[in-house]
Design an enzyme around this catalytic site. Sequence first.
Site, PDB file in Angstrom:
ATOM      1  N   PRO A 136       0.806  -1.158   0.015  1.00 26.33           N
ATOM      2  CA  PRO A 136      -0.101   0.228  -0.079  1.00 26.33           C
ATOM      3  C   PRO A 136       0.837   1.331  -0.006  1.00 26.33           C
ATOM      4  CG  PRO A 136      -0.907  -1.630   1.483  1.00 26.33           C
ATOM      5  CD  PRO A 136       0.265  -2.312   1.085  1.00 26.33           C
ATOM      6  N   GLY A 137       2.023   1.385   0.581  1.00 27.75           N
ATOM      7  CA  GLY A 137       2.892   2.380   0.775  1.00 27.75           C
ATOM      8  C   GLY A 137       4.142   2.559  -0.192  1.00 27.75           C
ATOM      9  N   SER A 140       6.290   1.282  -7.320  1.00 22.51           N
ATOM     10  CA  SER A 140       7.505   0.707  -8.323  1.00 22.51           C
ATOM     11  C   SER A 140       8.841   0.688  -7.211  1.00 22.51           C
ATOM     12  CB  SER A 140       7.694   1.583  -9.193  1.00 22.51           C
ATOM     13  OG  SER A 140       6.428   1.614 -10.175  1.00 22.51           O
ATOM     14  N   GLU A 250       9.174 -10.002 -17.174  1.00 27.14           N
ATOM     15  CA  GLU A 250       7.683  -9.488 -16.685  1.00 27.14           C
ATOM     16  C   GLU A 250       7.346  -8.214 -17.258  1.00 27.14           C
ATOM     17  OE1 GLU A 250       5.693  -7.487 -12.867  1.00 27.14           O
ATOM     18  OE2 GLU A 250       7.529  -8.292 -12.569  1.00 27.14           O
ATOM     19  N   LEU A 345     -12.522   7.596 -33.390  1.00 20.16           N
ATOM     20  CA  LEU A 345     -12.932   7.057 -34.622  1.00 20.16           C
ATOM     21  C   LEU A 345     -14.299   6.268 -34.547  1.00 20.16           C
ATOM     22  CD1 LEU A 345      -9.828   5.981 -36.591  1.00 20.16           C
ATOM     23  CD2 LEU A 345     -11.170   7.800 -36.999  1.00 20.16           C
TER      24      LEU A 345
END
Length: 387
Positions: A136-137, A140, A250, A345
């Site tokens: 949560p903290g 990345s 990954e 589009l």
Amino acid sequence: MVNVAVPRTIFDESHEQFRDAVREFVKREVTPNLDAWSAAGRVDRSLFRKAAEAGLIGITAPEEFGGGGVADFRYNAIVIEEIAAAGATDVSMSISGENDLVAPYLIAFGTPAQNERWLAPMIAGEKVGAIAMTEPGTGSDLAAIATTAIPSGDEFVLNGAKTFISNGLLADFYIVVARTDPAAGRDGISLVVVDADTPGFTRTGPLKKVGLPAQDTAELSFVDARIPRENLLGAAGEGMKNMRRNLAIERLSIAVTSMARMRATFDAALAHARDRTAFGQRIIDFQANRFYLAELATEIEVTQTFIDRCILDAADHALSETTAAMAKWWATELHQRVIQRAVQLHGGYGFMREYAVARDYMDSRVATIFGGTTEIMKEIIGRQLAR
């Protein structure tokens, strides 16, 4: 885009035969069930067993554990491409998560006993695995994780929380990134395997995401959860190094997914522009629209060529962290540009969920975030340039 696409040359006859088998599997087992899985917030567990029977799980794993024993990422890429191209990105993540996120850690660092316990049943479709990095903290920035697994006799005592965990509710075991030595900084981070029935471990979900409705995503909580020392995966304190070994794959998997989806989305937008009329002419007959499509078609082909080179590098075990970062940020950001123009589009129909372009609009947005944000990818590249 068949009339302008550059032929792909990285696959041989065996790859194409495998692609035919995967495409048939998707048609038979995925497409008919996608709406039900989306409503349930997860795929059915039977999918893993059926995928295993079809040879789609554990492609690169050793044959002694039931794997395919084929260390060729091109097969992994084909699985991703065919499921994603069918509009089932969330299902692709469930299957490719086993192949490209979980299995590589067990193959590289698992002991024979650990692989008999977790890898073999995963390859057989009897168990589902997940990897728990994000907290949560911390997103990345993996070096900032706070979850701890403190040694205590023959056990580790695990405390902390993880979030945005793919296959989080379905998983039978989790590779958890935790601090086994909080005073050692980056050198105190290790990988430990936690079984789903461990006392003190709970999971909640599925989390209500903007897109990817069939992709099971959960939060994990550990409160004095005790796991045996034998559940340590790899050497203590080498978690950061071990994660870096697989993060390139990954990130390439994410790039391959975006590549497959953007091609399908572009083709749908092109078909719509050819068929739909406005002010007495086809949408594609407006010069501005032709220019937009020409630009995107060119960028897609250029990007596919680069991604294919990355796939070959991965097949040769030569994919660098920097190259994977380039592939991940460029492909996912291009996907955003393709989907934005495709929705435009389609006009009002592009905002209707029954249209694949609208589903891709929702499903694609997270690709620039998970696996490391675009900004982190640029930082990886920039640091390499600064050396």
